[in-house]
Scaffold this motif. Structure first.
Motif, PDB file in Angstrom:
ATOM      1  N   SER A  35     -27.002 -22.814  -7.803  1.00 24.94           N
ATOM      2  CA  SER A  35     -27.806 -22.477  -6.631  1.00 24.94           C
ATOM      3  C   SER A  35     -27.010 -21.586  -5.689  1.00 24.94           C
ATOM      4  CB  SER A  35     -28.264 -23.742  -5.905  1.00 24.94           C
ATOM      5  OG  SER A  35     -27.161 -24.453  -5.400  1.00 24.94           O
ATOM      6  N   TRP A  36     -27.752 -20.886  -4.813  1.00 19.39           N
ATOM      7  CA  TRP A  36     -27.175 -19.988  -3.822  1.00 19.39           C
ATOM      8  C   TRP A  36     -27.762 -20.325  -2.467  1.00 19.39           C
ATOM      9  CZ3 TRP A  36     -23.592 -16.488  -5.433  1.00 19.39           C
ATOM     10  CH2 TRP A  36     -23.549 -16.189  -6.796  1.00 19.39           C
ATOM     11  N   ASN A  37     -26.943 -20.341  -1.445  1.00 16.59           N
ATOM     12  CA  ASN A  37     -27.408 -20.455  -0.065  1.00 16.59           C
ATOM     13  C   ASN A  37     -27.206 -19.113   0.616  1.00 16.59           C
ATOM     14  OD1 ASN A  37     -27.965 -23.224  -0.189  1.00 16.59           O
ATOM     15  ND2 ASN A  37     -25.862 -23.750   0.337  1.00 16.59           N
ATOM     16  N   LEU A  38     -28.281 -18.552   1.111  1.00 15.46           N
ATOM     17  CA  LEU A  38     -28.214 -17.338   1.919  1.00 15.46           C
ATOM     18  C   LEU A  38     -28.623 -17.773   3.314  1.00 15.46           C
ATOM     19  CD1 LEU A  38     -29.981 -14.927  -0.585  1.00 15.46           C
ATOM     20  CD2 LEU A  38     -27.537 -15.239  -0.252  1.00 15.46           C
ATOM     21  N   ALA A  39     -27.705 -17.707   4.264  1.00 17.28           N
ATOM     22  CA  ALA A  39     -27.950 -18.342   5.561  1.00 17.28           C
ATOM     23  C   ALA A  39     -27.457 -17.480   6.717  1.00 17.28           C
ATOM     24  CB  ALA A  39     -27.267 -19.705   5.596  1.00 17.28           C
ATOM     25  N   HIS A  40     -27.630 -18.040   7.913  1.00 20.38           N
ATOM     26  CA  HIS A  40     -27.228 -17.410   9.169  1.00 20.38           C
ATOM     27  C   HIS A  40     -28.117 -16.219   9.518  1.00 20.38           C
ATOM     28  CE1 HIS A  40     -23.769 -20.007   8.949  1.00 20.38           C
ATOM     29  NE2 HIS A  40     -23.306 -19.396   7.890  1.00 20.38           N
ATOM     30  N   PHE A  41     -29.370 -16.220   9.049  1.00 19.74           N
ATOM     31  CA  PHE A  41     -30.317 -15.163   9.427  1.00 19.74           C
ATOM     32  C   PHE A  41     -30.704 -15.353  10.891  1.00 19.74           C
ATOM     33  CE2 PHE A  41     -32.113 -15.454   4.842  1.00 19.74           C
ATOM     34  CZ  PHE A  41     -31.043 -14.738   4.345  1.00 19.74           C
ATOM     35  N   ASP A  42     -31.102 -14.280  11.551  1.00 18.37           N
ATOM     36  CA  ASP A  42     -31.503 -14.381  12.956  1.00 18.37           C
ATOM     37  C   ASP A  42     -33.004 -14.658  13.114  1.00 18.37           C
ATOM     38  OD1 ASP A  42     -32.189 -11.811  12.093  1.00 18.37           O
ATOM     39  OD2 ASP A  42     -32.092 -11.020  14.117  1.00 18.37           O
ATOM     40  N   GLU A  43     -33.755 -14.671  12.015  1.00 14.19           N
ATOM     41  CA  GLU A  43     -35.171 -15.029  12.057  1.00 14.19           C
ATOM     42  C   GLU A  43     -35.548 -15.726  10.762  1.00 14.19           C
ATOM     43  OE1 GLU A  43     -37.029 -11.268  12.678  1.00 14.19           O
ATOM     44  OE2 GLU A  43     -36.980 -10.734  10.557  1.00 14.19           O
ATOM     45  N   ARG A  44     -36.706 -16.387  10.773  1.00 14.08           N
ATOM     46  CA  ARG A  44     -37.131 -17.153   9.600  1.00 14.08           C
ATOM     47  C   ARG A  44     -37.297 -16.227   8.403  1.00 14.08           C
ATOM     48  NH1 ARG A  44     -40.692 -19.301   6.271  1.00 14.08           N
ATOM     49  NH2 ARG A  44     -40.835 -21.554   6.096  1.00 14.08           N
ATOM     50  N   PRO A  45     -36.719 -16.609   7.245  1.00 12.25           N
ATOM     51  CA  PRO A  45     -36.865 -15.779   6.045  1.00 12.25           C
ATOM     52  C   PRO A  45     -38.335 -15.669   5.633  1.00 12.25           C
ATOM     53  CG  PRO A  45     -35.158 -17.437   5.735  1.00 12.25           C
ATOM     54  CD  PRO A  45     -35.855 -17.763   7.016  1.00 12.25           C
ATOM     55  N   ARG A  46     -38.671 -14.589   4.972  1.00  9.19           N
ATOM     56  CA  ARG A  46     -40.053 -14.362   4.559  1.00  9.19           C
ATOM     57  C   ARG A  46     -40.420 -15.065   3.252  1.00  9.19           C
ATOM     58  NH1 ARG A  46     -37.079  -9.815   3.344  1.00  9.19           N
ATOM     59  NH2 ARG A  46     -37.271  -9.033   1.226  1.00  9.19           N
ATOM     60  N   TRP A  47     -39.445 -15.700   2.610  1.00 15.62           N
ATOM     61  CA  TRP A  47     -39.698 -16.376   1.342  1.00 15.62           C
ATOM     62  C   TRP A  47     -40.180 -17.795   1.586  1.00 15.62           C
ATOM     63  CZ3 TRP A  47     -34.864 -14.073   2.352  1.00 15.62           C
ATOM     64  CH2 TRP A  47     -34.751 -12.766   1.871  1.00 15.62           C
ATOM     65  N   GLU A  48     -40.910 -18.346   0.624  1.00 16.20           N
ATOM     66  CA  GLU A  48     -41.446 -19.697   0.721  1.00 16.20           C
ATOM     67  C   GLU A  48     -40.904 -20.554  -0.417  1.00 16.20           C
ATOM     68  OE1 GLU A  48     -43.310 -20.715   3.212  1.00 16.20           O
ATOM     69  OE2 GLU A  48     -43.418 -18.709   4.110  1.00 16.20           O
ATOM     70  N   GLU A  49     -40.811 -21.863  -0.194  1.00 13.38           N
ATOM     71  CA  GLU A  49     -40.355 -22.780  -1.234  1.00 13.38           C
ATOM     72  C   GLU A  49     -41.287 -22.684  -2.436  1.00 13.38           C
ATOM     73  OE1 GLU A  49     -39.775 -26.682   0.455  1.00 13.38           O
ATOM     74  OE2 GLU A  49     -38.350 -25.889   1.911  1.00 13.38           O
ATOM     75  N   GLY A  50     -40.693 -22.652  -3.640  1.00 14.01           N
ATOM     76  CA  GLY A  50     -41.452 -22.532  -4.883  1.00 14.01           C
ATOM     77  C   GLY A  50     -41.650 -21.092  -5.332  1.00 14.01           C
ATOM     78  N   GLN A  51     -41.324 -20.148  -4.466  1.00 17.68           N
ATOM     79  CA  GLN A  51     -41.504 -18.727  -4.792  1.00 17.68           C
ATOM     80  C   GLN A  51     -40.428 -18.273  -5.778  1.00 17.68           C
ATOM     81  OE1 GLN A  51     -41.617 -16.204  -1.341  1.00 17.68           O
ATOM     82  NE2 GLN A  51     -41.492 -14.330  -2.542  1.00 17.68           N
ATOM     83  N   HIS A  52     -40.830 -17.523  -6.797  1.00 16.67           N
ATOM     84  CA  HIS A  52     -39.876 -16.919  -7.731  1.00 16.67           C
ATOM     85  C   HIS A  52     -39.353 -15.627  -7.111  1.00 16.67           C
ATOM     86  CE1 HIS A  52     -40.580 -19.539 -11.238  1.00 16.67           C
ATOM     87  NE2 HIS A  52     -41.737 -19.730 -10.626  1.00 16.67           N
ATOM     88  N   VAL A  53     -38.036 -15.426  -7.201  1.00 14.77           N
ATOM     89  CA  VAL A  53     -37.411 -14.233  -6.636  1.00 14.77           C
ATOM     90  C   VAL A  53     -36.600 -13.513  -7.708  1.00 14.77           C
ATOM     91  CG1 VAL A  53     -37.343 -15.099  -4.269  1.00 14.77           C
ATOM     92  CG2 VAL A  53     -35.446 -15.613  -5.799  1.00 14.77           C
ATOM     93  N   ARG A  54     -36.457 -12.240  -7.536  1.00 19.56           N
ATOM     94  CA  ARG A  54     -35.715 -11.410  -8.495  1.00 19.56           C
ATOM     95  C   ARG A  54     -34.394 -10.962  -7.885  1.00 19.56           C
ATOM     96  NH1 ARG A  54     -37.865 -10.501 -13.531  1.00 19.56           N
ATOM     97  NH2 ARG A  54     -36.485  -8.739 -13.490  1.00 19.56           N
ATOM     98  N   ALA A  55     -33.386 -10.802  -8.735  1.00 26.92           N
ATOM     99  CA  ALA A  55     -32.094 -10.282  -8.279  1.00 26.92           C
ATOM    100  C   ALA A  55     -32.264  -8.855  -7.778  1.00 26.92           C
ATOM    101  CB  ALA A  55     -31.089 -10.304  -9.429  1.00 26.92           C
ATOM    102  N   GLY A  56     -31.512  -8.548  -6.740  1.00 26.55           N
ATOM    103  CA  GLY A  56     -31.524  -7.184  -6.237  1.00 26.55           C
ATOM    104  C   GLY A  56     -32.598  -6.882  -5.237  1.00 26.55           C
TER     105      GLY A  56
END
Length: 95
Positions: free
Chosen positions: A74-95
């Motif tokens: 797993s990867w944690n991408l954090a410390h954003f200044d606003e809520r991320p646009r992704w939702e739980e369960g969403q498939h994401v692609r590298a890059g």
């Protein structure tokens, strides 16, 4: 293949290992990640294809963030200044 999460230029602000407890005013503990500083509103990229398993709401030291799970962990991408646009369960692609 891993993809870098940010475009250059970035600055490493915290490495793996022990925190400087005086600087951060926290009890000593091990930092298990790598913190990178980038320009405000710089795009963020997922290192590998995966699924979003958690989205943080902005509370606490992580700020806003997202955790993904893939074949290698797993990867944690954090410390954003606003809520991320992704939702739980969403498939994401590298890059």
């Amino acid at each position: 293949m891993l993809v870098a999460p940010l475009l250059a230029p970035v600055r490493v602000t915290q490495t793996f290992g022990n925190y400087n407890q005086q600087l951060y005013r926290r009890p000593p503990h091990r930092h298990k990640g790598l913190d990178l500083r980038a320009a405000l509103r710089q795009p963020v990229f997922f290192p590998e294809d995966g699924v979003v398993v958690h989205v943080w709401n902005g509370a606490g030291a992580f700020g806003y963030g997202v955790r993904t799970r893939d074949d290698n962990g797993s990867w944690n991408l954090a410390h954003f200044d606003e809520r991320p646009r992704w939702e739980e369960g969403q498939h994401v692609r590298a890059g």
